[in-house]
Design a protein around this motif. Structure first.
Motif, PDB file in Angstrom:
ATOM      1  N   LEU A 113     -59.665 -53.513  57.671  1.00 18.23           N
ATOM      2  CA  LEU A 113     -59.217 -52.169  57.287  1.00 18.23           C
ATOM      3  C   LEU A 113     -59.056 -51.276  58.514  1.00 18.23           C
ATOM      4  CD1 LEU A 113     -58.607 -50.070  55.078  1.00 18.23           C
ATOM      5  CD2 LEU A 113     -61.045 -49.553  55.060  1.00 18.23           C
ATOM      6  N   PHE A 114     -60.026 -51.270  59.410  1.00 20.12           N
ATOM      7  CA  PHE A 114     -59.945 -50.418  60.596  1.00 20.12           C
ATOM      8  C   PHE A 114     -58.829 -50.858  61.539  1.00 20.12           C
ATOM      9  CE2 PHE A 114     -64.494 -49.324  59.636  1.00 20.12           C
ATOM     10  CZ  PHE A 114     -64.209 -48.039  59.237  1.00 20.12           C
ATOM     11  N   ILE A 115     -58.622 -52.155  61.673  1.00 22.20           N
ATOM     12  CA  ILE A 115     -57.513 -52.628  62.503  1.00 22.20           C
ATOM     13  C   ILE A 115     -56.181 -52.190  61.897  1.00 22.20           C
ATOM     14  CG2 ILE A 115     -56.268 -54.707  63.237  1.00 22.20           C
ATOM     15  CD1 ILE A 115     -58.996 -56.006  63.695  1.00 22.20           C
ATOM     16  N   SER A 116     -56.055 -52.294  60.584  1.00 21.95           N
ATOM     17  CA  SER A 116     -54.814 -51.872  59.922  1.00 21.95           C
ATOM     18  C   SER A 116     -54.578 -50.377  60.081  1.00 21.95           C
ATOM     19  CB  SER A 116     -54.857 -52.237  58.435  1.00 21.95           C
ATOM     20  OG  SER A 116     -54.992 -53.611  58.267  1.00 21.95           O
ATOM     21  N   ILE A 117     -55.628 -49.591  59.899  1.00 26.03           N
ATOM     22  CA  ILE A 117     -55.491 -48.147  60.055  1.00 26.03           C
ATOM     23  C   ILE A 117     -55.134 -47.798  61.496  1.00 26.03           C
ATOM     24  CG2 ILE A 117     -56.795 -45.975  60.061  1.00 26.03           C
ATOM     25  CD1 ILE A 117     -58.145 -46.962  57.503  1.00 26.03           C
ATOM     26  N   PHE A 118     -55.756 -48.466  62.463  1.00 31.51           N
ATOM     27  CA  PHE A 118     -55.441 -48.223  63.865  1.00 31.51           C
ATOM     28  C   PHE A 118     -53.984 -48.569  64.163  1.00 31.51           C
ATOM     29  CE2 PHE A 118     -55.054 -49.710  68.239  1.00 31.51           C
ATOM     30  CZ  PHE A 118     -55.504 -48.592  68.920  1.00 31.51           C
ATOM     31  N   MET A 119     -53.515 -49.705  63.664  1.00 33.53           N
ATOM     32  CA  MET A 119     -52.124 -50.108  63.917  1.00 33.53           C
ATOM     33  C   MET A 119     -51.134 -49.113  63.319  1.00 33.53           C
ATOM     34  SD  MET A 119     -52.278 -54.297  63.537  1.00 33.53           S
ATOM     35  CE  MET A 119     -51.221 -54.168  62.158  1.00 33.53           C
ATOM     36  N   PHE A 120     -51.361 -48.711  62.082  1.00 32.99           N
ATOM     37  CA  PHE A 120     -50.436 -47.770  61.456  1.00 32.99           C
ATOM     38  C   PHE A 120     -50.534 -46.380  62.073  1.00 32.99           C
ATOM     39  CE2 PHE A 120     -49.985 -50.946  58.093  1.00 32.99           C
ATOM     40  CZ  PHE A 120     -48.615 -50.885  57.910  1.00 32.99           C
ATOM     41  N   THR A 121     -51.715 -46.006  62.555  1.00 34.38           N
ATOM     42  CA  THR A 121     -51.840 -44.725  63.255  1.00 34.38           C
ATOM     43  C   THR A 121     -51.047 -44.754  64.551  1.00 34.38           C
ATOM     44  OG1 THR A 121     -54.018 -44.371  62.291  1.00 34.38           O
ATOM     45  CG2 THR A 121     -53.448 -43.070  64.216  1.00 34.38           C
ATOM     46  N   ALA A 122     -51.190 -45.833  65.310  1.00 34.99           N
ATOM     47  CA  ALA A 122     -50.420 -45.954  66.558  1.00 34.99           C
ATOM     48  C   ALA A 122     -48.926 -45.965  66.261  1.00 34.99           C
ATOM     49  CB  ALA A 122     -50.831 -47.228  67.293  1.00 34.99           C
ATOM     50  N   MET A 123     -48.538 -46.662  65.213  1.00 32.17           N
ATOM     51  CA  MET A 123     -47.128 -46.699  64.829  1.00 32.17           C
ATOM     52  C   MET A 123     -46.628 -45.310  64.438  1.00 32.17           C
ATOM     53  SD  MET A 123     -45.615 -49.196  61.945  1.00 32.17           S
ATOM     54  CE  MET A 123     -43.952 -49.160  61.376  1.00 32.17           C
ATOM     55  N   GLY A 124     -47.452 -44.556  63.696  1.00 35.89           N
ATOM     56  CA  GLY A 124     -47.075 -43.203  63.305  1.00 35.89           C
ATOM     57  C   GLY A 124     -46.955 -42.267  64.495  1.00 35.89           C
ATOM     58  N   VAL A 125     -47.859 -42.401  65.463  1.00 33.63           N
ATOM     59  CA  VAL A 125     -47.791 -41.559  66.662  1.00 33.63           C
ATOM     60  C   VAL A 125     -46.537 -41.888  67.462  1.00 33.63           C
ATOM     61  CG1 VAL A 125     -48.907 -41.097  68.879  1.00 33.63           C
ATOM     62  CG2 VAL A 125     -50.261 -41.143  66.798  1.00 33.63           C
ATOM     63  N   ILE A 126     -46.212 -43.173  67.562  1.00 38.66           N
ATOM     64  CA  ILE A 126     -45.018 -43.565  68.312  1.00 38.66           C
ATOM     65  C   ILE A 126     -43.748 -43.093  67.608  1.00 38.66           C
ATOM     66  CG2 ILE A 126     -43.640 -45.550  69.044  1.00 38.66           C
ATOM     67  CD1 ILE A 126     -46.353 -46.991  69.543  1.00 38.66           C
ATOM     68  N   ALA A 165     -38.240 -36.058  58.972  1.00 38.17           N
ATOM     69  CA  ALA A 165     -38.214 -36.198  60.428  1.00 38.17           C
ATOM     70  C   ALA A 165     -37.357 -37.375  60.874  1.00 38.17           C
ATOM     71  CB  ALA A 165     -39.640 -36.364  60.959  1.00 38.17           C
ATOM     72  N   ASP A 166     -37.519 -38.513  60.215  1.00 35.18           N
ATOM     73  CA  ASP A 166     -36.783 -39.723  60.599  1.00 35.18           C
ATOM     74  C   ASP A 166     -36.759 -40.647  59.393  1.00 35.18           C
ATOM     75  OD1 ASP A 166     -35.615 -41.878  61.816  1.00 35.18           O
ATOM     76  OD2 ASP A 166     -37.287 -42.318  63.163  1.00 35.18           O
ATOM     77  N   SER A 167     -35.623 -40.706  58.711  1.00 31.99           N
ATOM     78  CA  SER A 167     -35.566 -41.455  57.459  1.00 31.99           C
ATOM     79  C   SER A 167     -35.741 -42.956  57.662  1.00 31.99           C
ATOM     80  CB  SER A 167     -34.261 -41.160  56.726  1.00 31.99           C
ATOM     81  OG  SER A 167     -33.158 -41.516  57.531  1.00 31.99           O
ATOM     82  N   VAL A 168     -35.152 -43.520  58.710  1.00 26.12           N
ATOM     83  CA  VAL A 168     -35.302 -44.956  58.955  1.00 26.12           C
ATOM     84  C   VAL A 168     -36.733 -45.269  59.380  1.00 26.12           C
ATOM     85  CG1 VAL A 168     -34.525 -46.886  60.379  1.00 26.12           C
ATOM     86  CG2 VAL A 168     -32.872 -45.217  59.539  1.00 26.12           C
ATOM     87  N   GLY A 169     -37.293 -44.453  60.270  1.00 24.62           N
ATOM     88  CA  GLY A 169     -38.680 -44.645  60.686  1.00 24.62           C
ATOM     89  C   GLY A 169     -39.651 -44.486  59.536  1.00 24.62           C
ATOM     90  N   ALA A 170     -39.344 -43.568  58.615  1.00 22.70           N
ATOM     91  CA  ALA A 170     -40.206 -43.367  57.450  1.00 22.70           C
ATOM     92  C   ALA A 170     -40.213 -44.591  56.559  1.00 22.70           C
ATOM     93  CB  ALA A 170     -39.754 -42.136  56.668  1.00 22.70           C
ATOM     94  N   ILE A 171     -39.054 -45.213  56.381  1.00 27.85           N
ATOM     95  CA  ILE A 171     -38.984 -46.428  55.561  1.00 27.85           C
ATOM     96  C   ILE A 171     -39.757 -47.559  56.231  1.00 27.85           C
ATOM     97  CG2 ILE A 171     -37.415 -48.218  54.708  1.00 27.85           C
ATOM     98  CD1 ILE A 171     -35.361 -45.948  54.244  1.00 27.85           C
ATOM     99  N   VAL A 172     -39.584 -47.703  57.534  1.00 26.93           N
ATOM    100  CA  VAL A 172     -40.279 -48.758  58.281  1.00 26.93           C
ATOM    101  C   VAL A 172     -41.785 -48.524  58.281  1.00 26.93           C
ATOM    102  CG1 VAL A 172     -40.581 -49.711  60.603  1.00 26.93           C
ATOM    103  CG2 VAL A 172     -38.288 -49.295  59.720  1.00 26.93           C
ATOM    104  N   PHE A 173     -42.210 -47.271  58.276  1.00 26.27           N
ATOM    105  CA  PHE A 173     -43.634 -46.945  58.344  1.00 26.27           C
ATOM    106  C   PHE A 173     -44.279 -46.836  56.967  1.00 26.27           C
ATOM    107  CE2 PHE A 173     -46.841 -43.584  58.209  1.00 26.27           C
ATOM    108  CZ  PHE A 173     -47.793 -44.117  59.051  1.00 26.27           C
ATOM    109  N   TYR A 229     -43.434 -47.470  53.575  1.00 29.39           N
ATOM    110  CA  TYR A 229     -43.472 -48.489  52.527  1.00 29.39           C
ATOM    111  C   TYR A 229     -44.379 -49.669  52.874  1.00 29.39           C
ATOM    112  CZ  TYR A 229     -39.962 -45.828  50.086  1.00 29.39           C
ATOM    113  OH  TYR A 229     -39.298 -44.832  49.429  1.00 29.39           O
ATOM    114  N   PRO A 230     -44.340 -50.221  54.090  1.00 33.26           N
ATOM    115  CA  PRO A 230     -45.324 -51.260  54.410  1.00 33.26           C
ATOM    116  C   PRO A 230     -46.761 -50.733  54.398  1.00 33.26           C
ATOM    117  CG  PRO A 230     -43.512 -51.378  55.936  1.00 33.26           C
ATOM    118  CD  PRO A 230     -43.312 -50.129  55.132  1.00 33.26           C
TER     119      PRO A 230
END
Length: 142
Positions: free
Chosen positions: A65-78, A113-121, A123-124
């Motif tokens: 869970l923490f690894i997943s949250i860290f990955m998605f947080t980094a992805m969201g920041v990027i 902010a970014d429709s394509v980035g929102a879909i990539v971020f 929904y997964p």
């Protein structure tokens, strides 16, 4: 303004954040200590027995869970760090990610902010978090 200089509340804000973090940890300890008293009740004892059965796999679950949250947080920041205020700092982004997990953050900000980035971020993230939150919910109900 004191003597013509602007006031700085940075230390006060940090102290309040530290207070909330330590208070949350204290509440967690109190809840865990209360659980031992639930064994006396037959119905609530099932809950504590479920926690006992869960203990060996709980560490593995928490790590994933923490690894997943860290990955998605980094992805969201990027993806959204330059466009959305909540994703500019990593800790604020973690708070926002947890908000998406429990449903109090608005995903329409991402799509604005970014429709394509929102879909990539989004929904997964929602799909993966369903595999974490749903089994916990079912385990508590059962």
């Amino acid at each position: 303004m004191a003597n013509g200089a602007p006031l700085d509340f940075t230390e006060t804000a940090l102290a309040i954040r530290f207070y909330y973090a330590t208070h949350g940890f204290n509440l967690l300890i109190c809840v865990v200590r209360i659980l031992k008293f639930l064994r006396q009740n037959a119905f609530l004892g099932q809950l504590t027995d479920a926690f006992e059965l869960m203990r060996p796999g709980l560490l593995q679950f928490a790590v994933v869970l923490f690894i997943s949250i860290f990955m998605f947080t980094a992805m969201g920041v990027i993806l959204f760090g330059s466009k959305i205020q909540e994703f500019t700092a990593f800790l604020e982004a973690v708070d926002n990610i947890m908000g998406y997990t429990i449903g109090y953050s608005d995903p329409m900000d991402l799509f604005g902010a970014d429709s394509v980035g929102a879909i990539v971020f989004y929904y997964p993230f929602t799909f993966l978090m369903a595999f974490f939150v749903l089994p916990l919910t079912v385990a508590v109900i059962m």
